[in-house]
Design a protein around this motif. Sequence first.
Motif, mmCIF file in Angstrom:
data_model
loop_
_atom_site.group_PDB
_atom_site.id
_atom_site.type_symbol
_atom_site.label_atom_id
_atom_site.label_comp_id
_atom_site.label_asym_id
_atom_site.label_seq_id
_atom_site.Cartn_x
_atom_site.Cartn_y
_atom_site.Cartn_z
ATOM 1 N N LYS A 140 20.962 45.657 37.638
ATOM 2 C CA LYS A 140 22.390 45.704 37.317
ATOM 3 C C LYS A 140 22.603 45.647 35.802
ATOM 4 O O LYS A 140 21.909 44.902 35.104
ATOM 5 N N VAL A 141 23.564 46.454 35.341
ATOM 6 C CA VAL A 141 23.974 46.463 33.940
ATOM 7 C C VAL A 141 25.347 45.795 33.881
ATOM 8 O O VAL A 141 26.353 46.358 34.319
ATOM 9 N N ALA A 142 25.393 44.587 33.358
ATOM 10 C CA ALA A 142 26.632 43.812 33.346
ATOM 11 C C ALA A 142 27.592 44.365 32.299
ATOM 12 O O ALA A 142 27.184 44.746 31.198
ATOM 13 N N VAL A 143 28.872 44.401 32.649
ATOM 14 C CA VAL A 143 29.940 44.777 31.718
ATOM 15 C C VAL A 143 30.645 43.490 31.315
ATOM 16 O O VAL A 143 31.304 42.852 32.134
ATOM 17 N N THR A 144 30.497 43.089 30.065
ATOM 18 C CA THR A 144 31.028 41.804 29.607
ATOM 19 C C THR A 144 32.055 42.025 28.496
ATOM 20 O O THR A 144 31.720 42.619 27.464
ATOM 21 N N PRO A 145 33.270 41.530 28.705
ATOM 22 C CA PRO A 145 33.829 41.023 29.962
ATOM 23 C C PRO A 145 34.124 42.166 30.924
ATOM 24 O O PRO A 145 34.123 43.327 30.508
ATOM 25 N N PRO A 146 34.387 41.872 32.220
ATOM 26 C CA PRO A 146 34.698 42.952 33.162
ATOM 27 C C PRO A 146 35.886 43.783 32.686
ATOM 28 O O PRO A 146 36.841 43.262 32.110
ATOM 29 N N ALA A 147 35.813 45.080 32.951
ATOM 30 C CA ALA A 147 36.816 46.025 32.455
ATOM 31 C C ALA A 147 37.757 46.433 33.585
ATOM 32 O O ALA A 147 37.312 46.728 34.694
ATOM 33 N N THR A 148 39.060 46.431 33.284
ATOM 34 C CA THR A 148 40.075 46.922 34.217
ATOM 35 C C THR A 148 40.302 48.398 33.924
ATOM 36 O O THR A 148 40.815 48.762 32.863
ATOM 37 N N LEU A 149 39.927 49.244 34.881
ATOM 38 C CA LEU A 149 39.955 50.687 34.675
ATOM 39 C C LEU A 149 40.445 51.391 35.923
ATOM 40 O O LEU A 149 40.451 50.815 37.022
ATOM 41 N N ARG A 150 40.849 52.641 35.746
ATOM 42 C CA ARG A 150 41.091 53.499 36.900
ATOM 43 C C ARG A 150 39.755 53.847 37.555
ATOM 44 O O ARG A 150 38.711 53.834 36.910
ATOM 45 N N CYS A 151 39.833 54.192 38.822
ATOM 46 C CA CYS A 151 38.598 54.463 39.555
ATOM 47 C C CYS A 151 37.850 55.637 38.935
ATOM 48 O O CYS A 151 36.621 55.610 38.828
ATOM 49 N N THR A 152 38.564 56.669 38.488
ATOM 50 C CA THR A 152 37.891 57.830 37.898
ATOM 51 C C THR A 152 37.170 57.462 36.602
ATOM 52 O O THR A 152 36.056 57.925 36.354
ATOM 53 N N MET A 153 37.796 56.618 35.775
ATOM 54 C CA MET A 153 37.155 56.210 34.518
ATOM 55 C C MET A 153 35.946 55.321 34.796
ATOM 56 O O MET A 153 34.901 55.452 34.142
ATOM 57 N N ALA A 154 36.062 54.415 35.755
ATOM 58 C CA ALA A 154 34.929 53.555 36.109
ATOM 59 C C ALA A 154 33.767 54.391 36.643
ATOM 60 O O ALA A 154 32.596 54.113 36.346
ATOM 61 N N THR A 155 34.060 55.431 37.417
ATOM 62 C CA THR A 155 33.001 56.302 37.928
ATOM 63 C C THR A 155 32.310 57.051 36.797
ATOM 64 O O THR A 155 31.083 57.205 36.795
ATOM 65 N N ALA A 156 33.086 57.510 35.797
ATOM 66 C CA ALA A 156 32.490 58.211 34.660
ATOM 67 C C ALA A 156 31.583 57.286 33.857
ATOM 68 O O ALA A 156 30.497 57.698 33.409
ATOM 69 N N ILE A 157 31.993 56.039 33.646
ATOM 70 C CA ILE A 157 31.151 55.077 32.917
ATOM 71 C C ILE A 157 29.864 54.811 33.699
ATOM 72 O O ILE A 157 28.758 54.759 33.120
ATOM 73 N N ALA A 158 29.978 54.646 35.012
ATOM 74 C CA ALA A 158 28.790 54.377 35.824
ATOM 75 C C ALA A 158 27.819 55.554 35.786
ATOM 76 O O ALA A 158 26.597 55.361 35.663
#
Length: 401
Positions: free
Chosen positions: A160-178
């Motif tokens: 797992k690659v932790a995102v610190t602090p957790p990010a509040t994003l739209r689902c499409t943006m979170a998918t692009a980052i992943a």
Amino acid sequence: MNVSAARRGRKWPYCRFFLRQSAAPAVVLLALAAAGAPAAARRATHADIGPLLPAKIPLPQPRPAEAPKKDKDADKAATTDEAAPAAPDKPTREEAGRPAQPDKPAQPDKPSAPPQSACRAALTEEIAIAPSIPPIHGPGACGGEDLVRLEAIVLPDKHKVAVTPPATLRCTMATAIADWVRTDLVVIADKLGSEPAGLDNYDSYECRGFNRIPGAHLSEHGRANALDVRAIKLADGRAITLTDRDVPRELREEVLHSVCARFMTVLGPDSDWYHEEHIHLDLSERKNNYRICQWDVLDPLPKVAPLMPAVRPEEAPPREVAKREEKDGKGKADGDGARAKEAPADKADAPSEPTGTASQDADTKRDDETKPAPPAKPAASTANKSTKQSRHKANNSRRGR
């Protein structure tokens, strides 16, 4: 004979009476005949119906001894419970004395959850740890639908690659980052002999204007459609600060090419004065899918030795004595210079002045020699010109980047 309709009803009145009287006995006789047939059938003997019955009626066999005994009391209780209807509960004395309360209004049904989007269905726990959060509406145009809280990204090897602090994003943006971390950053970190272990989240959702300027248009951060990344942490403890000049240039350029190919907006150093310490990534929608990639990968600064004074030698006299000697030296030098200036004048006055033309020429020659020489032009002007030219060339080359 013509008979009218009015007289037709009065024709043969006595015959109709006798017909009615004679029909009544016939009906009585028919009823008696129908009632007599069952009685005759009941008087039939066993011999008449004997052939229709079996020779021996089978009886039930006796209950075996090993069979469990029946609980007659339980059977009776079950039969009575099933047969007897449930009696209504009688109100107690306290309940009987209380006034009847009106029925409570029926509570409205809770609104059903919105259907799951295709993006949410695809972003499973095998790709990222990103639980859904309620939609955000306002203030103003801030917020959005289909939001997630990106906590970690799961690599193909289940790390797992932790995102610190957790990010509040739209689902499409979170998918692009992943996808960027799982596909590109894994390859970049593998070249360094490690793997990504964390993302330093500088900023995600924040209801604000562009670059936090009052009155500016809404930033993509206000739509939960942007993420600012400051550094990438590796599993071996190293951290790659993306805007650090000391990080190898090839490594930063590789990260630059990967993000510019995936995101619609990339802002970094030299894009403006607001992105000198982090990299801005977003999925802003523009006409004709126009992309912006403004990140200048800067070279390391030249390592110039600091301009510090030399170390004071040990044999040097104390500072107070040195200052006194400097003052005395300046006084002696000033006195010697004054005496040197007065000496030629005294010597010029000592001999007698010659007469005639020769004496005049000697005087003019002596005046020319005693005149002070004009001050020489400083050589710093040429140095200033060369410095200005080098600065002008540097500015032109920087504008071209």
